[in-house]
Motif scaffolding. Structure first.
Motif, PDB file in Angstrom:
ATOM      1  N   ARG A 133      -9.192  -3.945   9.047  1.00  0.00           N
ATOM      2  CA  ARG A 133      -9.331  -2.964   7.970  1.00  0.00           C
ATOM      3  C   ARG A 133     -10.776  -2.898   7.477  1.00  0.00           C
ATOM      4  O   ARG A 133     -11.343  -1.823   7.310  1.00  0.00           O
ATOM      5  N   LEU A 134     -11.366  -4.072   7.248  1.00  0.00           N
ATOM      6  CA  LEU A 134     -12.735  -4.101   6.717  1.00  0.00           C
ATOM      7  C   LEU A 134     -13.728  -3.547   7.735  1.00  0.00           C
ATOM      8  O   LEU A 134     -14.625  -2.765   7.393  1.00  0.00           O
ATOM      9  N   PHE A 180      -3.747   2.603   9.883  1.00  0.00           N
ATOM     10  CA  PHE A 180      -2.709   1.755  10.507  1.00  0.00           C
ATOM     11  C   PHE A 180      -3.208   0.366  10.886  1.00  0.00           C
ATOM     12  O   PHE A 180      -2.435  -0.413  11.455  1.00  0.00           O
ATOM     13  N   SER A 181      -4.474   0.055  10.595  1.00  0.00           N
ATOM     14  CA  SER A 181      -5.043  -1.230  11.020  1.00  0.00           C
ATOM     15  C   SER A 181      -4.235  -2.420  10.504  1.00  0.00           C
ATOM     16  O   SER A 181      -4.090  -3.425  11.200  1.00  0.00           O
ATOM     17  N   VAL A 182      -3.701  -2.294   9.276  1.00  0.00           N
ATOM     18  CA  VAL A 182      -2.950  -3.428   8.712  1.00  0.00           C
ATOM     19  C   VAL A 182      -1.570  -3.586   9.364  1.00  0.00           C
ATOM     20  O   VAL A 182      -0.908  -4.600   9.174  1.00  0.00           O
ATOM     21  N   GLU A 183      -1.149  -2.569  10.104  1.00  0.00           N
ATOM     22  CA  GLU A 183       0.129  -2.681  10.822  1.00  0.00           C
ATOM     23  C   GLU A 183      -0.088  -3.054  12.278  1.00  0.00           C
ATOM     24  O   GLU A 183       0.707  -3.787  12.864  1.00  0.00           O
ATOM     25  N   TRP A 184      -1.153  -2.538  12.871  1.00  0.00           N
ATOM     26  CA  TRP A 184      -1.404  -2.781  14.302  1.00  0.00           C
ATOM     27  C   TRP A 184      -1.931  -4.185  14.565  1.00  0.00           C
ATOM     28  O   TRP A 184      -1.706  -4.743  15.623  1.00  0.00           O
ATOM     29  N   TRP A 185      -2.681  -4.730  13.610  1.00  0.00           N
ATOM     30  CA  TRP A 185      -3.275  -6.051  13.808  1.00  0.00           C
ATOM     31  C   TRP A 185      -2.912  -6.965  12.633  1.00  0.00           C
ATOM     32  O   TRP A 185      -2.563  -6.495  11.559  1.00  0.00           O
ATOM     33  N   GLN A 190      -4.361  -7.123   2.762  1.00  0.00           N
ATOM     34  CA  GLN A 190      -2.911  -6.969   2.601  1.00  0.00           C
ATOM     35  C   GLN A 190      -2.441  -5.626   3.160  1.00  0.00           C
ATOM     36  O   GLN A 190      -3.219  -4.685   3.249  1.00  0.00           O
ATOM     37  N   GLY A 191      -1.154  -5.587   3.490  1.00  0.00           N
ATOM     38  CA  GLY A 191      -0.571  -4.364   4.051  1.00  0.00           C
ATOM     39  C   GLY A 191      -0.389  -3.300   2.991  1.00  0.00           C
ATOM     40  O   GLY A 191      -0.740  -3.491   1.830  1.00  0.00           O
ATOM     41  N   ARG A 192       0.178  -2.158   3.428  1.00  0.00           N
ATOM     42  CA  ARG A 192       0.396  -1.064   2.485  1.00  0.00           C
ATOM     43  C   ARG A 192       1.480  -1.458   1.488  1.00  0.00           C
ATOM     44  O   ARG A 192       2.594  -1.779   1.876  1.00  0.00           O
ATOM     45  N   GLY A 193       1.136  -1.470   0.203  1.00  0.00           N
ATOM     46  CA  GLY A 193       2.124  -1.871  -0.806  1.00  0.00           C
ATOM     47  C   GLY A 193       2.276  -0.855  -1.911  1.00  0.00           C
ATOM     48  O   GLY A 193       3.267  -0.844  -2.627  1.00  0.00           O
ATOM     49  N   SER A 200       7.709   0.281  -3.698  1.00  0.00           N
ATOM     50  CA  SER A 200       6.316  -0.087  -3.908  1.00  0.00           C
ATOM     51  C   SER A 200       6.248  -1.522  -4.408  1.00  0.00           C
ATOM     52  O   SER A 200       7.091  -1.962  -5.192  1.00  0.00           O
ATOM     53  N   THR A 201       5.244  -2.273  -3.943  1.00  0.00           N
ATOM     54  CA  THR A 201       5.092  -3.658  -4.419  1.00  0.00           C
ATOM     55  C   THR A 201       4.369  -3.698  -5.762  1.00  0.00           C
ATOM     56  O   THR A 201       4.227  -4.753  -6.359  1.00  0.00           O
TER      57      THR A 201
END
Lengths: 251, 57
Positions: A133-134, A180-185, A190-193, A200-201
């Motif tokens: 992501r970064l 999608f980077s937080v899902e693919w790797w 943190q993931g989508r919250g 929603s988190t």
């Protein structure tokens, strides 16, 4: 009938004097809307919302980090749409708008990267990690800077804009990678919250300032885009009669 | 009244960066427009031979 009117209205925007007037009229209202939403958003973010039970007050950085990150990506999408219109229909005002969007998008990307790093120091123990992501967000900044540099490198502004528009469309591939980077790797990020529809988190009590700040960044982007586009139009048409008549009367 | 936060240095540094960049987005177009208007005014004066408003005669 209505489509005909929309079509005619759209083509009228290609006329520099009409576009100039539109920017002149809309811009103050957008800046006013930005100021109001920013004040409300900051008031809620800094005074009303309680500290997070895990992150304490450091989570307040989220109220500028998340809207900036979303706007950096949304700005790129807007710029890509303008680039397609500019390449297909060769409308000069859209070329100007696409080029004017790059520095604003770059500014939001810098805010996102800087505030994310600052938040990461107390929460992750490091300012930076080369996670997906970064890194993809850093690549977005380089793409923005590349577009600005490429446009500036050409003496013929129209040719420079067309080449930069092609680069914009090439760079578009990075947007789904960021999203999608937080899902693919597996990432430190943190993931989508956060979601405004569905699960929603994020607690509902923490959402109002985020909504206000998202509105503020959208209005800021649009207002700055119109202002920068108007300036670029003045610069390009400085020797044309219509701009001399307009400015000659006011200056 | 400035609120007292934990991690205050991190929070305020982030908001300061945001404020500086937003201020730049607001003022840069205004400054550029002023410069452009001054340049066009000068070009108009030169082309029309009107130097009555010239601050540096």
């Amino acid at each position: 009938m209505i489509w005909q009117k929309i079509k005619v209205g759209f083509h009228k925007l290609g006329s520099p004097p009409i576009f100039y007037r539109l920017c002149q009229v809309l811009s103050p209202w957008l800046w006013a809307g930005f100021a109001v939403s920013l004040v409300i958003g900051l008031y809620y973010a800094l005074y009303v919302v309680p500290p997070d039970y895990q992150q304490s007050d450091s989570f307040r950085i989220l109220y500028i980090h998340v809207p900036s990150a979303w706007q950096a990506m949304a700005g790129y999408l807007v710029m890509s749409i303008l680039a397609v219109i500019a390449l297909v229909w060769r409308i000069r005002t859209t070329e100007i708008m696409a080029m004017a969007a790059a520095p604003i998008g770059a500014a939001f990307t810098v805010i996102c990267l800087a505030t994310g790093s600052i938040w990461g120091r107390p929460m992750w123990g490091t300012f930076w990690a080369w996670d997906a992501r970064l890194t993809s967000m850093l690549v977005l900044l380089f793409i923005y800077l590349g577009i600005m540099g490429l446009y500036a490198a050409f003496e013929d502004k129209r040719k420079g804009a067309r080449v930069a528009c092609i680069l914009i469309l090439v760079g578009l591939v990075n947007i789904p990678i960021i999203h999608f980077s937080v899902e693919w790797w597996t990432t430190l990020h943190q993931g989508r919250g956060i979601s405004f529809v569905g699960e929603s988190t994020m607690d509902a009590s923490m959402k109002p300032p985020l909504i206000w700040m998202i509105v503020a960044t959208k209005l800021l982007f649009t207002a700055a885009l119109l202002d920068r586009s108007r300036n670029e139009l003045i610069d390009q048409d400085r020797r044309k009669g219509w701009i001399r008549r307009k400015l000659g009367a006011s200056v | 009244m400035i609120p007292q936060f934990e991690f205050a240095v991190f929070v305020w540094t982030s908001y300061a960066i945001f404020a500086i960049i937003v201020a730049w987005q607001i003022f840069q177009p205004i400054l550029r427009r002023r410069r452009l208007e001054a340049e066009i005014r000068e070009e108009l004066a030169l082309s029309q031979g009107e130097y009555s408003n010239d601050p540096h005669p």
